[in-house]
Design a protein around this motif. Structure first.
Motif, PDB file in Angstrom:
ATOM      1  N   GLU A  89       0.813  -1.225   0.000  1.00 60.30           N
ATOM      2  CA  GLU A  89       0.000   0.000   0.000  1.00 60.30           C
ATOM      3  C   GLU A  89       0.845   1.273   0.000  1.00 60.30           C
ATOM      4  O   GLU A  89       0.306   2.367  -0.096  1.00 60.30           O
ATOM      5  CB  GLU A  89      -0.941   0.000   1.208  1.00 60.30           C
ATOM      6  CG  GLU A  89      -1.975  -1.112   1.177  1.00 60.30           C
ATOM      7  CD  GLU A  89      -2.836  -1.087  -0.083  1.00 60.30           C
ATOM      8  OE1 GLU A  89      -3.298   0.011  -0.474  1.00 60.30           O
ATOM      9  OE2 GLU A  89      -3.033  -2.159  -0.685  1.00 60.30           O
ATOM     10  N   PRO A  99       3.278   4.295  -1.300  1.00 63.86           N
ATOM     11  CA  PRO A  99       3.259   5.029  -2.580  1.00 63.86           C
ATOM     12  C   PRO A  99       4.273   4.461  -3.572  1.00 63.86           C
ATOM     13  O   PRO A  99       5.427   4.191  -3.224  1.00 63.86           O
ATOM     14  CB  PRO A  99       3.627   6.458  -2.187  1.00 63.86           C
ATOM     15  CG  PRO A  99       3.335   6.560  -0.729  1.00 63.86           C
ATOM     16  CD  PRO A  99       3.557   5.184  -0.169  1.00 63.86           C
ATOM     17  N   ARG A 121       5.840   5.902  -5.904  1.00 69.99           N
ATOM     18  CA  ARG A 121       6.976   6.796  -6.175  1.00 69.99           C
ATOM     19  C   ARG A 121       8.199   6.432  -5.342  1.00 69.99           C
ATOM     20  O   ARG A 121       9.323   6.751  -5.704  1.00 69.99           O
ATOM     21  CB  ARG A 121       6.592   8.253  -5.952  1.00 69.99           C
ATOM     22  CG  ARG A 121       6.232   8.601  -4.543  1.00 69.99           C
ATOM     23  CD  ARG A 121       5.838  10.069  -4.364  1.00 69.99           C
ATOM     24  NE  ARG A 121       5.068  10.280  -3.185  1.00 69.99           N
ATOM     25  CZ  ARG A 121       5.500  10.085  -1.934  1.00 69.99           C
ATOM     26  NH1 ARG A 121       6.723   9.692  -1.722  1.00 69.99           N
ATOM     27  NH2 ARG A 121       4.710  10.294  -0.903  1.00 69.99           N
ATOM     28  N   ASN A 178       2.567  10.948 -13.793  1.00 69.22           N
ATOM     29  CA  ASN A 178       1.392  11.388 -13.036  1.00 69.22           C
ATOM     30  C   ASN A 178       0.580  10.198 -12.519  1.00 69.22           C
ATOM     31  O   ASN A 178      -0.072  10.296 -11.480  1.00 69.22           O
ATOM     32  CB  ASN A 178       0.519  12.336 -13.870  1.00 69.22           C
ATOM     33  CG  ASN A 178       0.017  11.708 -15.147  1.00 69.22           C
ATOM     34  OD1 ASN A 178       0.734  10.975 -15.822  1.00 69.22           O
ATOM     35  ND2 ASN A 178      -1.211  12.013 -15.505  1.00 69.22           N
ATOM     36  N   VAL A 179       0.643   9.059 -13.198  1.00 69.88           N
ATOM     37  CA  VAL A 179      -0.026   7.846 -12.715  1.00 69.88           C
ATOM     38  C   VAL A 179       0.728   7.294 -11.504  1.00 69.88           C
ATOM     39  O   VAL A 179       0.121   6.856 -10.523  1.00 69.88           O
ATOM     40  CB  VAL A 179      -0.126   6.785 -13.841  1.00 69.88           C
ATOM     41  CG1 VAL A 179      -0.627   5.457 -13.317  1.00 69.88           C
ATOM     42  CG2 VAL A 179      -1.018   7.302 -14.961  1.00 69.88           C
ATOM     43  N   GLU A 196       2.339   8.956  -9.309  1.00 70.63           N
ATOM     44  CA  GLU A 196       2.107   9.816  -8.142  1.00 70.63           C
ATOM     45  C   GLU A 196       0.920   9.359  -7.294  1.00 70.63           C
ATOM     46  O   GLU A 196       0.877   9.620  -6.097  1.00 70.63           O
ATOM     47  CB  GLU A 196       1.920  11.266  -8.566  1.00 70.63           C
ATOM     48  CG  GLU A 196       3.179  11.900  -9.133  1.00 70.63           C
ATOM     49  CD  GLU A 196       4.344  11.933  -8.151  1.00 70.63           C
ATOM     50  OE1 GLU A 196       4.120  12.072  -6.938  1.00 70.63           O
ATOM     51  OE2 GLU A 196       5.496  11.801  -8.613  1.00 70.63           O
ATOM     52  N   THR A 197      -0.051   8.685  -7.900  1.00 71.41           N
ATOM     53  CA  THR A 197      -1.241   8.264  -7.151  1.00 71.41           C
ATOM     54  C   THR A 197      -1.338   6.749  -6.985  1.00 71.41           C
ATOM     55  O   THR A 197      -2.299   6.256  -6.404  1.00 71.41           O
ATOM     56  CB  THR A 197      -2.521   8.773  -7.848  1.00 71.41           C
ATOM     57  OG1 THR A 197      -2.574   8.238  -9.169  1.00 71.41           O
ATOM     58  CG2 THR A 197      -2.547  10.293  -7.903  1.00 71.41           C
ATOM     59  N   ALA A 198      -0.351   6.004  -7.481  1.00 72.36           N
ATOM     60  CA  ALA A 198      -0.396   4.537  -7.444  1.00 72.36           C
ATOM     61  C   ALA A 198       0.274   3.988  -6.191  1.00 72.36           C
ATOM     62  O   ALA A 198       0.989   4.690  -5.482  1.00 72.36           O
ATOM     63  CB  ALA A 198       0.295   3.980  -8.690  1.00 72.36           C
ATOM     64  N   THR A 199       0.047   2.712  -5.950  1.00 73.37           N
ATOM     65  CA  THR A 199       0.688   2.004  -4.840  1.00 73.37           C
ATOM     66  C   THR A 199       1.736   1.037  -5.397  1.00 73.37           C
ATOM     67  O   THR A 199       1.727   0.702  -6.587  1.00 73.37           O
ATOM     68  CB  THR A 199      -0.330   1.188  -4.028  1.00 73.37           C
ATOM     69  OG1 THR A 199      -0.888   0.182  -4.882  1.00 73.37           O
ATOM     70  CG2 THR A 199      -1.424   2.068  -3.445  1.00 73.37           C
ATOM     71  N   SER A 240       0.062  -1.939  -6.960  1.00 74.70           N
ATOM     72  CA  SER A 240      -0.394  -1.713  -8.340  1.00 74.70           C
ATOM     73  C   SER A 240       0.767  -1.832  -9.326  1.00 74.70           C
ATOM     74  O   SER A 240       0.606  -2.375 -10.424  1.00 74.70           O
ATOM     75  CB  SER A 240      -1.039  -0.335  -8.476  1.00 74.70           C
ATOM     76  OG  SER A 240      -2.197  -0.255  -7.684  1.00 74.70           O
TER      77      SER A 240
END
Length: 194
Positions: free
Chosen positions: A30, A32, A34, A122-123, A125-128, A131
């Motif tokens: 879970e 980030p 990044r 940008n994807v 930045e919001t992914a885990t 993912s």
């Protein structure tokens, strides 16, 4: 050196302990995404020309302490890993082409740009991390590039082995054959086709 100012230092008399690994940020699925990206804004990638020999590339990668390298001659062409360069595929290719192993170039063994996929920054930045791992598994790739779609540039790289090391788990990515030739190569090398 006159343009630099001296940093403020402190005495260590009040410092009794050392940060332990459990105090460092804990990584899990879970976390980030990044956090596991090698961002080329902060880490200069190793780039080699496509005509660099296998042994020279391995030596350069070891000196730089990296397991993959970008193949470029002004324009990005692909990536190659130490695993690619040390695999049975090298001897198989040398034998089938009638060349000595030392005559092979990294362009003969690289994963070409056309077979690679990228994830927009940008994807990320919001992914885990979970993912990212699922994406690597679905694509059957050990590495995925991070791209900056606004500037049409390669921004970074994600490595399944880096994720495994950070999470302290084993990560199995099964290569997916996309042609009959690749299927034969995968079967002859003993890898799982996924």
């Amino acid at each position: 050196m006159e343009r630099y100012s001296e940093l403020k230092t402190v005495s260590l008399s009040d410092y009794q302990s050392v940060v332990e690994s459990e105090d460092v940020e804990h990584f899990d699925l879970e976390s980030p995404a990044r956090l596991v990206v090698t961002d080329f804004l902060y880490h200069k990638p190793l780039k080699l020309n496509p005509d660099v020999g296998v042994d020279e590339a391995i030596a350069a990668m070891r000196r730089a302490h990296v397991r993959s390298v970008l193949v470029a001659n002004g324009e990005f062409r692909g990536i190659v890993t130490v695993a690619d360069l040390e695999s049975r595929k090298v001897l198989s290719l040398a034998t089938s082409s009638g060349q000595a192993r030392s005559d092979l170039a990294i362009s003969d063994l690289m994963i070409p740009k056309a077979k690679l996929k990228g994830v927009p920054i940008n994807v990320i930045e919001t992914a885990t991390i979970g993912s990212l791992l699922q994406t690597l598994k679905n694509e059957g790739q050990q590495h995925m590039l991070v791209v900056d779609p606004d500037n049409h540039r390669i921004r970074g790289i994600i490595s399944a082995s880096d994720i495994a090391r950070r999470l302290h788990v084993s990560v199995e990515i099964n290569h997916r054959a996309t042609s009959f030739r690749e299927l034969v190569e995968v079967i002859s090398s003993g890898r799982d086709v996924g």
